[in-house]
Design a protein around this motif. Structure first.
Motif, short mmCIF file in Angstrom:
data_model
loop_
_atom_site.label_atom_id
_atom_site.label_comp_id
_atom_site.label_asym_id
_atom_site.label_seq_id
_atom_site.Cartn_x
_atom_site.Cartn_y
_atom_site.Cartn_z
N ARG A 109 0.83 -1.21 0.00
CA ARG A 109 0.00 0.00 0.00
C ARG A 109 0.86 1.25 0.00
O ARG A 109 0.62 2.20 -0.75
N ASP A 110 1.89 1.26 0.85
CA ASP A 110 2.74 2.45 0.93
C ASP A 110 3.64 2.62 -0.28
O ASP A 110 3.94 3.74 -0.69
N LEU A 111 4.08 1.51 -0.86
CA LEU A 111 4.92 1.62 -2.07
C LEU A 111 4.12 2.26 -3.20
O LEU A 111 4.64 3.09 -3.95
N GLY A 112 2.86 1.86 -3.32
CA GLY A 112 2.00 2.47 -4.34
C GLY A 112 1.82 3.96 -4.13
O GLY A 112 1.72 4.74 -5.09
N ALA A 113 1.82 4.37 -2.84
CA ALA A 113 1.64 5.79 -2.53
C ALA A 113 2.78 6.64 -3.06
O ALA A 113 2.59 7.80 -3.43
N TYR A 114 4.00 6.07 -3.09
CA TYR A 114 5.14 6.83 -3.63
C TYR A 114 4.93 7.17 -5.10
O TYR A 114 5.38 8.22 -5.57
N PHE A 115 4.27 6.29 -5.84
CA PHE A 115 4.06 6.52 -7.27
C PHE A 115 2.76 7.27 -7.55
O PHE A 115 2.47 7.57 -8.70
N ARG A 116 1.98 7.53 -6.50
CA ARG A 116 0.75 8.30 -6.68
C ARG A 116 0.90 9.75 -6.21
O ARG A 116 -0.02 10.55 -6.36
N THR A 117 2.06 10.05 -5.63
CA THR A 117 2.26 11.41 -5.12
C THR A 117 3.42 12.08 -5.85
O THR A 117 4.34 11.41 -6.34
N GLN A 118 3.38 13.42 -5.88
CA GLN A 118 4.44 14.16 -6.56
C GLN A 118 5.77 14.01 -5.84
O GLN A 118 6.83 14.00 -6.48
N SER A 119 5.73 13.89 -4.51
CA SER A 119 6.99 13.82 -3.75
C SER A 119 7.83 12.62 -4.18
O SER A 119 9.07 12.72 -4.26
#
Length: 241
Positions: free
Chosen positions: A10-20
């Motif tokens: 879940r968190d790995l996917g968040a890295y690719f869904r956010t600009q940061s």
């Protein structure tokens, strides 16, 4: 283990869904590329092994900075947004939360690090590469990044905001980076003990030269283990406040 992998995914996917995530990715490639062209390829005739060692020397700095930036959001963001309550009140154990988030950051850091491999491969245009040297250098970068990320996870577990997490993590990393300076004001055998704790000067240079030493592997594994252990304890302590 399934809980750890679920959180990590879940968190790995968040890295690719956010600009940061993309900003960190782009900055690492940009800075590594500039340093590699300016100070490794751009200098007078040198042996390929020296160019490769120079690349790993510069990349170690960007790897550590990227690891701190990646780790600042792991737990501190959950506290900042208030979602940490949902996590800690769920059936998940604190250990699963910390390890899952650390694994997501470690995977993202590894993807960024391995994305730079085209740079040393450019040496093949005019020179040769020792594949063993290349593998040892990247192993060193991943271990250094792993230890830095674990220290960042500890900083993120201690802080209430992402900015504070970055500051705490930066301080922890700098302390371990510069502790070798204490060897100048300490006597034997204490100076040897202090030198063994140095995050870079004692344990990373061998990787830049293509050497893999058991002592270096154990050191980075120990730093990662201790930092994650303390991060789990810091999260557990939150339940008692």
């Amino acid at each position: 283990m399934s809980n750890v992998l679920t959180i990590a995914g879940r968190d790995l996917g968040a890295y690719f869904r956010t600009q940061s995530g993309y900003v960190i990715f782009a900055l690492v490639l940009l800075i590594d590329g500039l340093l590699f062209n300016a100070f490794a390829l751009g200098e007078p005739d040198r042996r390929s092994s020296e160019v490769l060692a120079k690349f790993f020397y510069f990349s170690s700095g960007t790897t550590m900075i990227a690891s701190v930036l990646i780790s600042m959001r792991l737990l501190a963001e959950e506290k900042q947004t208030g979602t940490i309550v949902l996590l800690t009140s769920s059936p998940l154990r604190d250990r699963d939360i910390v390890l899952g988030k650390y694994l997501s950051g470690l995977t993202f850091m590894a993807i960024i690090t391995l994305a730079t491999v085209y740079m040393p491969l450019l040496i093949l245009v005019h020179g040769k590469i020792s594949w063993g040297h290349l593998a040892a250098g990247y192993l060193g970068l991943l271990l250094l990044g792993s230890a830095t990320l674990a220290l960042g996870t500890l900083g993120s577990a201690l802080a209430r905001t992402q900015v504070l997490a970055a500051i705490i993590s930066g301080v922890l990393v700098v302390l371990l980076l510069t502790c070798w300076l204490l060897t100048r004001v300490t006597d034997y055998p204490m100076n040897e003990v202090v030198l063994e704790l140095a995050l870079y000067h004692r344990h990373f240079p061998s990787f830049t030269m293509g050497l893999i030493r058991l002592a270096d592997l154990l050191y980075y594994a120990m730093v990662s283990y201790v930092a994650l252990f303390l991060a789990i304890r810091a999260l557990e302590a939150r339940r008692w406040r």
